[in-house]
Design a protein around this motif. Structure first.
Motif, PDB file in Angstrom:
ATOM      1  N   ARG A 338       0.831  -1.194   0.000  1.00  0.00           N
ATOM      2  CA  ARG A 338       0.000   0.000   0.000  1.00  0.00           C
ATOM      3  C   ARG A 338       0.876   1.259   0.000  1.00  0.00           C
ATOM      4  NH1 ARG A 338      -5.342   0.273   0.625  1.00  0.00           N
ATOM      5  NH2 ARG A 338      -5.765  -1.825   1.302  1.00  0.00           N
ATOM      6  N   GLN A 339       1.918   1.198   0.859  1.00  0.00           N
ATOM      7  CA  GLN A 339       2.814   2.354   0.947  1.00  0.00           C
ATOM      8  C   GLN A 339       3.477   2.632  -0.398  1.00  0.00           C
ATOM      9  OE1 GLN A 339       5.556   1.595   4.085  1.00  0.00           O
ATOM     10  NE2 GLN A 339       4.132   2.324   5.646  1.00  0.00           N
ATOM     11  N   LYS A 340       3.858   1.548  -1.056  1.00  0.00           N
ATOM     12  CA  LYS A 340       4.546   1.711  -2.350  1.00  0.00           C
ATOM     13  C   LYS A 340       3.647   2.451  -3.334  1.00  0.00           C
ATOM     14  CE  LYS A 340       8.256  -1.453  -2.957  1.00  0.00           C
ATOM     15  NZ  LYS A 340       8.564  -2.246  -1.791  1.00  0.00           N
ATOM     16  N   LEU A 341       2.374   2.083  -3.314  1.00  0.00           N
ATOM     17  CA  LEU A 341       1.443   2.737  -4.234  1.00  0.00           C
ATOM     18  C   LEU A 341       1.183   4.179  -3.818  1.00  0.00           C
ATOM     19  CD1 LEU A 341      -1.176   0.002  -5.058  1.00  0.00           C
ATOM     20  CD2 LEU A 341       0.203   1.270  -6.676  1.00  0.00           C
ATOM     21  N   GLN A 342       1.028   4.355  -2.497  1.00  0.00           N
ATOM     22  CA  GLN A 342       0.717   5.697  -2.027  1.00  0.00           C
ATOM     23  C   GLN A 342       1.863   6.676  -2.325  1.00  0.00           C
ATOM     24  OE1 GLN A 342      -1.462   4.461   1.305  1.00  0.00           O
ATOM     25  NE2 GLN A 342      -2.972   4.785  -0.318  1.00  0.00           N
ATOM     26  N   ALA A 343       3.086   6.144  -2.206  1.00  0.00           N
ATOM     27  CA  ALA A 343       4.262   6.995  -2.411  1.00  0.00           C
ATOM     28  C   ALA A 343       4.261   7.628  -3.794  1.00  0.00           C
ATOM     29  CB  ALA A 343       5.523   6.168  -2.219  1.00  0.00           C
ATOM     30  N   VAL A 344       3.598   6.999  -4.727  1.00  0.00           N
ATOM     31  CA  VAL A 344       3.638   7.546  -6.088  1.00  0.00           C
ATOM     32  C   VAL A 344       2.332   8.231  -6.464  1.00  0.00           C
ATOM     33  CG1 VAL A 344       5.328   5.890  -6.902  1.00  0.00           C
ATOM     34  CG2 VAL A 344       2.907   5.333  -7.065  1.00  0.00           C
ATOM     35  N   ASN A 345       1.471   8.395  -5.493  1.00  0.00           N
ATOM     36  CA  ASN A 345       0.168   8.968  -5.812  1.00  0.00           C
ATOM     37  C   ASN A 345       0.246  10.371  -6.365  1.00  0.00           C
ATOM     38  OD1 ASN A 345      -1.915   7.339  -5.916  1.00  0.00           O
ATOM     39  ND2 ASN A 345      -2.636   7.644  -3.825  1.00  0.00           N
ATOM     40  N   SER A 346       1.066  11.203  -5.733  1.00  0.00           N
ATOM     41  CA  SER A 346       1.149  12.548  -6.301  1.00  0.00           C
ATOM     42  C   SER A 346       2.359  12.578  -7.230  1.00  0.00           C
ATOM     43  CB  SER A 346       1.262  13.583  -5.181  1.00  0.00           C
ATOM     44  OG  SER A 346       2.553  13.577  -4.676  1.00  0.00           O
ATOM     45  N   LEU A 347       2.070  12.922  -8.449  1.00  0.00           N
ATOM     46  CA  LEU A 347       3.101  12.846  -9.493  1.00  0.00           C
ATOM     47  C   LEU A 347       3.989  14.080  -9.442  1.00  0.00           C
ATOM     48  CD1 LEU A 347       4.091  11.288 -12.015  1.00  0.00           C
ATOM     49  CD2 LEU A 347       2.503  12.650 -13.347  1.00  0.00           C
ATOM     50  N   LYS A 348       5.300  13.829  -9.398  1.00  0.00           N
ATOM     51  CA  LYS A 348       6.271  14.937  -9.442  1.00  0.00           C
ATOM     52  C   LYS A 348       7.380  14.487 -10.390  1.00  0.00           C
ATOM     53  CE  LYS A 348       6.178  15.131  -4.422  1.00  0.00           C
ATOM     54  NZ  LYS A 348       5.830  13.827  -4.172  1.00  0.00           N
ATOM     55  N   MET A 349       8.238  15.435 -10.744  1.00  0.00           N
ATOM     56  CA  MET A 349       9.347  15.039 -11.600  1.00  0.00           C
ATOM     57  C   MET A 349      10.236  14.045 -10.866  1.00  0.00           C
ATOM     58  SD  MET A 349       9.856  15.693 -14.689  1.00  0.00           S
ATOM     59  CE  MET A 349      10.872  14.542 -15.566  1.00  0.00           C
ATOM     60  N   LYS A 350      10.307  14.213  -9.520  1.00  0.00           N
ATOM     61  CA  LYS A 350      11.202  13.364  -8.725  1.00  0.00           C
ATOM     62  C   LYS A 350      10.780  11.891  -8.787  1.00  0.00           C
ATOM     63  CE  LYS A 350      12.406  13.911  -4.250  1.00  0.00           C
ATOM     64  NZ  LYS A 350      12.098  14.664  -3.023  1.00  0.00           N
ATOM     65  N   ASN A 351       9.480  11.657  -8.774  1.00  0.00           N
ATOM     66  CA  ASN A 351       9.048  10.238  -8.779  1.00  0.00           C
ATOM     67  C   ASN A 351       8.469   9.835 -10.150  1.00  0.00           C
ATOM     68  OD1 ASN A 351       6.530  11.341  -8.930  1.00  0.00           O
ATOM     69  ND2 ASN A 351       5.826  10.697  -6.914  1.00  0.00           N
ATOM     70  N   TYR A 352       8.724  10.677 -11.143  1.00  0.00           N
ATOM     71  CA  TYR A 352       8.068  10.499 -12.450  1.00  0.00           C
ATOM     72  C   TYR A 352       8.263   9.091 -13.025  1.00  0.00           C
ATOM     73  CZ  TYR A 352       6.177  12.047 -16.923  1.00  0.00           C
ATOM     74  OH  TYR A 352       5.389  12.201 -18.032  1.00  0.00           O
ATOM     75  N   SER A 353       9.526   8.707 -13.194  1.00  0.00           N
ATOM     76  CA  SER A 353       9.749   7.408 -13.849  1.00  0.00           C
ATOM     77  C   SER A 353       9.343   6.282 -12.913  1.00  0.00           C
ATOM     78  CB  SER A 353      11.199   7.263 -14.291  1.00  0.00           C
ATOM     79  OG  SER A 353      12.036   7.354 -13.174  1.00  0.00           O
TER      80      SER A 353
END
Ligand code: ATP
Length: 958
Positions: A338-353
């Motif tokens: 769940r955490q893994k998915l939540q971590a990418v919920n808000s899209l930023k350049m930092k987590n883009y790929s």
């Protein structure tokens, strides 16, 4: 004062109640019956006779001439008698029964609505539900009663076909008391309101006056059919009996009746074989030995060397676990997952790929699960005549991408009899897809051992190439620091004066928004941020994009190179055709993927027999390259340097997932100096995704939509209420369609902002067409009671009754063209949209077999296709066949993302393709169950001045 709607419902029930007395024209006598028999039924609160009569007249259900009343139900009489009259003093029944509970029956309800209707609806729902659950029980003879019929029924179903309309067809039901005790025949009715038959029995059986049948006695119920229209008219006949008139549990016997009226064309187009559904089997891992097959000759001449690596991007195994957990039980996702998915919920350049890798992996896992559903067992293959190196395999559903199989894809087959592990698996490469046949290239080893009727098990595989390109693209987006393109802040935007332009397409001179957009794009006013051009259908987005490309090419020559993209080949072809009007065709290159069949390419765009991927240097000489986003990935692989393309234009940008769009940007467009232009409409077809998890976490949102929804640069200023035109152009003038055609989408999706600017002569070309139900309103909804059928083992649907109506309209168009002010037509002016591949196939077959249509010598140019194939396209006349006619399949449409129901975006695209005439053919009863179509009915009602709550029903123009 009762509402017209309420009065109309009472009026229709009264007509039904009248039965044979419907032919009575005397106002006074009808009034007497109304007050003495109908209105005073226990617990009813029907309006006055005059209110009912007013409603009937207003809704064309009755006419008054010289003081006499003519009820408008003949010849389509819906006059089976309603017998929902409870015998006075009837006691409450005890015990279980097939019937609705006593307190749910008329006379016991306190609802202010008409209880006859309510109870009948309830009865219908219950009986139909029970029929589904236990058909045998409901249709079986029981209680000593034997129910036979002429024509004879089989398995509780009675089917008959009439060849000619308006001819009487009589069905007789014989009720025989074959038991030892006497029995009461208390009630019978038809549980559907289809106005094509009357019910009759000698003694007018009702619960108030049942017929008493002694052992050996029989009774007859007669159903008189008079079909006025071609189609399929099912009804459920319900017969109720009681061992004792007052104190015992009633029981029922049910018969399904199917009346079919069909033309010879419909008969010809009917199922070639009964439908036998494909059975899904469980998958168990086995040890295998793989023998490689033979891929098709590359029809693409590959001169472009691949210099940039494309990784494999296999998903990590923990993700498969996560997806499986989610698929089976969403509640129990592990907290780490769940955490893994939540971590990418808000899209930023930092987590883009990272985010898109994850979502694309989830999508791939779901694709792998879904593709297994198509596995085939015990299939035979055939050798291709004239090319014995290939074997053909029938793959039902392949034509509508269920499963998706393209040239170059690979299938895995093994002999069905092989059970000893390791099992030899032969990979077969797809050389060609022809309707539901694929031609496969296998190894010599299989071909030599092949004998006719050999049985194989077949597994389909997914094509990972587009996924891999998307993974690479999101990585390159980070590598090339596309932050100001994908998450623009507007900080680097310089203010530059807009240039004066000599417009190529003079049409744009009259549209200040389009004109300004072109100026802004040429000068690069949003750079490095993208410029968005958005607007409803037909507002000139593509035209604006094409003009901007012309201007960029002309004004900024020779320093510019343009990459023009769209998600689909058909949208790319359209762009290319329009570009070649003003740009020297030698400077434009339309590059196709190897999976594309050269025969499906428009003739004017196919310059050689095979597709060519020229070498890098040659490619870089073209001023404009036109490719799908996925094929743009080849340019990255081919090492076209970043910054070579000064401009990337994306049309239909709302149709692609963001990583797909990024394929055409990352590694090609310079993050500082490149200009990205995106055009599209988030209210039209969006990306198609399979994974609910990926959808939930935002993969379904296109780059265009994300910028519009989440980036302040692309939103209306709260102060001025306007968009910043440096970044965004909103187009609202529709140049395509007549206002009647736009009415529904404008109200439903565009807050009535859309303005009609289409050329008056063109848009009104069919306003006086003699077959319009309302002159000046070039929209027809033609109601057809058809049947959605399947044939053989194809999962795709068709509806021959609708094909017949479509052909009829085409013939009418052919007969009337060039006469009485109607323009001359060619087949290319007409498009037919159908949601299922089988229907497309049947329509094409009908076009070939109807002689009258052969007068159009360009009949091949009459485009028949899915909504996806029509996105971005337009025709003078569009005919739509909705096909769906049974409610049971609506859920399936939703699950497979097919069909017209439950899909607003597909509806929107379909109904906005026509310029001057839109004809929709469909089943109003089914369509009314969908909110969008129901609204469509209401909106049209105002136009047709109907006053009713019955949605599309009033528009039925047989
Ligand atoms: N300024 C204009 N004046 C007159 N006609 C125009 C103008 N702009 C566009 N058109 C015409 O309007 C029709 C629709 O244009 P276009 O295909 O560019 O619209 P679109 O917004 O891309 O549509 P869709 O959303 O359906 O893809 C075309 O026939 C085009 O020639």
């Amino acid at each position: 004062m009762p509402s017209v709607k309420h009065s109309l419902e009472s009026g229709l029930d009264f007509i039904e109640f009248l039965g044979d007395r419907i032919s009575n024209n005397s106002k006074q006598e009808l009034k007497n019956i109304y007050y003495s028999e109908f209105r005073c039924r226990e617990g009813l609160k029907d309006p006055s006779f005059s209110s009912v009569l007013y409603a009937l007249v207003k809704c064309n259900k009755a006419r008054i001439r010289h003081g006499q009343i003519f009820l408008n139900v003949t010849p389509q009489a819906r006059v089976y008698c309603d017998q929902w009259r409870k015998p006075p003093g009837q006691k409450k029944q005890s015990g279980s029964s097939d019937l609705p509970k006593e307190d749910e029956r008329p006379g016991h309800t306190s609802s202010p609505q008409n209880p006859v209707l309510i109870s009948k609806r309830k009865l219908a729902t219950e009986v139909l539900h029970k029929l589904k659950a236990n058909r045998k029980k409901l249709t079986a003879d029981k209680g000593g009663v034997e129910l036979t019929s002429e024509p004879v029924s089989s398995g509780g179903k009675l089917q008959f076909t009439v060849d000619r309309l308006r001819e009487l067809f009589v069905v007789r039901f014989h009720i025989l008391n074959n038991g030892k005790d006497c029995i009461y025949f208390t009630y019978y009715t038809a549980l559907h309101k289809i106005r094509c038959f009357t019910l009759d029995d000698e003694r007018r059986v009702t619960r108030a006056s049942p017929v008493y049948l002694c052992p050996g006695e029989s009774y007859q119920v007669v159903v008189r059919y008079m079909l006025n229209h071609y189609g399929y008219f099912p009804a459920t006949m319900y017969f109720e009996f009681c061992p004792d008139a007052t104190d015992s549990t009633p029981f029922c016997i049910v018969r399904e009746v199917e009346a079919i009226a069909q033309t010879s064309l419909a008969a010809e187009l009917g199922p070639v074989a009964p439908y036998t559904p494909h059975r899904v089997s469980t998958y168990t891992a086995v040890e295998t030995l793989v023998v490689e097959g033979v891929p098709p000759d590359i029809s693409v001449v590959q001169q472009l060397k691949m210099t940039v690596k494309l990784g494999d991007y296999k998903y990590p195994s923990y993700l498969k676990q996560l997806a499986r957990q989610r698929l089976e039980d969403s509640e129990h996702l592990s907290s780490a997952a769940r955490q893994k998915l939540q971590a990418v919920n808000s899209l930023k350049m930092k987590n883009y790929s990272h985010r898109f890798h994850l979502l694309l992996y989830l999508e791939e896992i779901q694709m792998e699960v879904d593709i297994r559903k198509y596995d085939l067992h015990n299939q035979t293959m055939n050798q291709v005549q004239g090319d014995r190196k290939l074997l053909t395999l029938r793959v039902p559903g392949v034509a509508e991408n269920r499963p998706s199989v393209l040239r170059g894809d690979c299938l895995r087959v093994s002999k069905s009899e092989d059970t000893v592990q390791p099992i030899t698996v032969f990979t077969g490469y797809v050389h060609r897809v022809e309707l539901d046949i694929v031609k496969l290239g296998f190894s010599k080893r299989l071909l030599q051992a092949f004998i006719d009727n050999m049985k194989f098990d077949v597994e389909f595989t997914i094509n990972r190439f587009p996924l891999k390109l998307q993974h690479r693209a999101v990585e390159l987006a980070t590598k090339y620091q596309l932050g100001e393109v994908l998450f623009p802040s507007g900080a680097a935007v310089a203010s530059i004066a807009v240039p004066k332009l000599r417009i190529f397409n003079r049409q744009l001179e009259n549209n200040p928004e389009q004109h300004a957009a072109v100026q802004r794009i040429v000068v690069g006013s949003s750079k490095p941020a993208p410029h968005l051009v958005f607007g409803p259908p037909g507002t000139g987005k593509t035209v604006t994009l094409v003009e901007a490309m012309n201007q960029v090419n002309f004004t900024l020559y020779p320093s510019t190179h343009i990459l023009a993209c769209a998600p689909s080949n058909s949208a790319c072809d359209l762009l290319c055709e329009r570009l070649m009007v003003h740009i020297d065709p030698h400077q434009v290159y339309r590059m196709y993927a190897s999976s594309k069949d050269p025969r499906s390419v428009p003739k004017n765009l196919l310059t050689q027999d095979a597709f060519v991927f020229p070498d890098k240097e040659t490619l870089m000489k073209f001023r404009v390259l036109v490719v799908t986003m996925v094929t743009a990935g080849r340019l990255v692989s081919g090492g076209i340097p970043v910054g070579h393309f000064t401009h990337v234009f994306v049309d239909e940008g709302g149709q692609a997932v963001e990583p797909e769009c990024v394929i055409a940007i990352a590694g090609l467009l310079s993050p500082e100096t490149g200009q990205l232009v995106l055009a599209g409409d988030p209210k039209q077809l969006g990306p198609i995704l399979r994974s609910p998890l990926a959808l939930e976490h935002g993969l379904g949102i296109s780059l265009l939509e994300r910028l519009m929804l989440q980036n302040p640069l692309y939103q209306k200023s709260s102060d001025s209420g306007h968009f910043d035109t440096r970044f965004v152009t909103k187009l609202l003038r529709n140049y395509r369609s007549h206002s009647a055609i736009l009415k529904v989408p404008n109200e439903l999706f565009y807050e009535n902002e859309l303005q009609v600017f289409a050329d008056q002569w063109e848009r009104e070309a069919f306003c006086k067409w003699e077959h319009l139900p309302k002159k000046g309103f070039p929209v027809i909804f033609h109601g057809v009671m058809g049947k959605d059928e399947r044939e053989a083992n194809s999962p795709s649907f068709f509806n021959v009754s609708e094909v017949v109506v479509l052909v009829d309209y085409l013939t009418k168009l052919m007969d009337t063209q060039g006469k009485k002010g109607i323009p001359k037509l060619s087949a290319r002016d007409i498009g037919i949209i159908a949601p299922y591949r089988k229907q497309v196939e049947k329509i094409q077959k009908a076009l070939k077999s109807v002689k009258a249509l052969s007068q159009w010598n360009d009949l091949k140019e009459l485009k028949v296709g899915s909504v996806e194939e029509f996105q971005g396209q337009e025709r003078k006349i569009i005919l739509i066949s909705t096909v769906r006619s049974s409610i049971n399949y609506v859920r399936m449409d939703k699950d497979f993302n097919i069909g017209f129901l439950s899909n607003e975006k597909r509806f929107n695209v379909a109904v906005t393709r026509a310029r001057s005439l839109l004809i929709v053919v469909g089943n109003p009863v089914i369509l009314n169950k969908d909110p969008t179509w129901e609204n469509c009915g209401y909106i049209f009602h105002e136009v047709f001045a109907f006053s009713s709550s019955r949605g599309l029903e009033c528009l039925v123009t047989h």
